[in-house]
Design a protein around this motif. Sequence first.
Motif: not given
Length: 122
Positions: A37-46, A95-112
């Motif tokens: 599931e984590l890889h699915t989230v990372i793949a969706w974003l990147t 832009p870099l900070h935003q992309k990093m926070r997008w990834l953090d947000k997706l991981v957080d939503e998955l964990a929640r």
Amino acid sequence: MAVDPVKLHDRLAAMTFASVYPMYVDKVERKGRTLEELHTVIAWLTGYDDAGIAECVADGRTFEQLFDKAPAMNPDASLITGVICGYRVEEITDPLHQKMRWLDKLVDELARGKKLTSILRG
């Protein structure tokens, strides 16, 4: 005390994906989610597949390189909104900070425990 945006960008640009990836894995697995599931989230974003994610971890790629070399940043990433680590992701101007926070947000939503279809803005 205001954060110098140049210093913040430089610090974030130098962080390696490999230094944070194990924390992502630990966070989602602790909450009963899977590596798949984590890889699915990372793949969706990147656009990275499993082999690409493994390569990013193995080669010590920085977050800046991770996103610069991403096969296909998802055009729907701008739909990621909300607060993560005290930042409202849709208001981040670097832009870099935003992309990093997008990834953090997706991981957080998955964990929640959010459903993958919702996390992937489907």
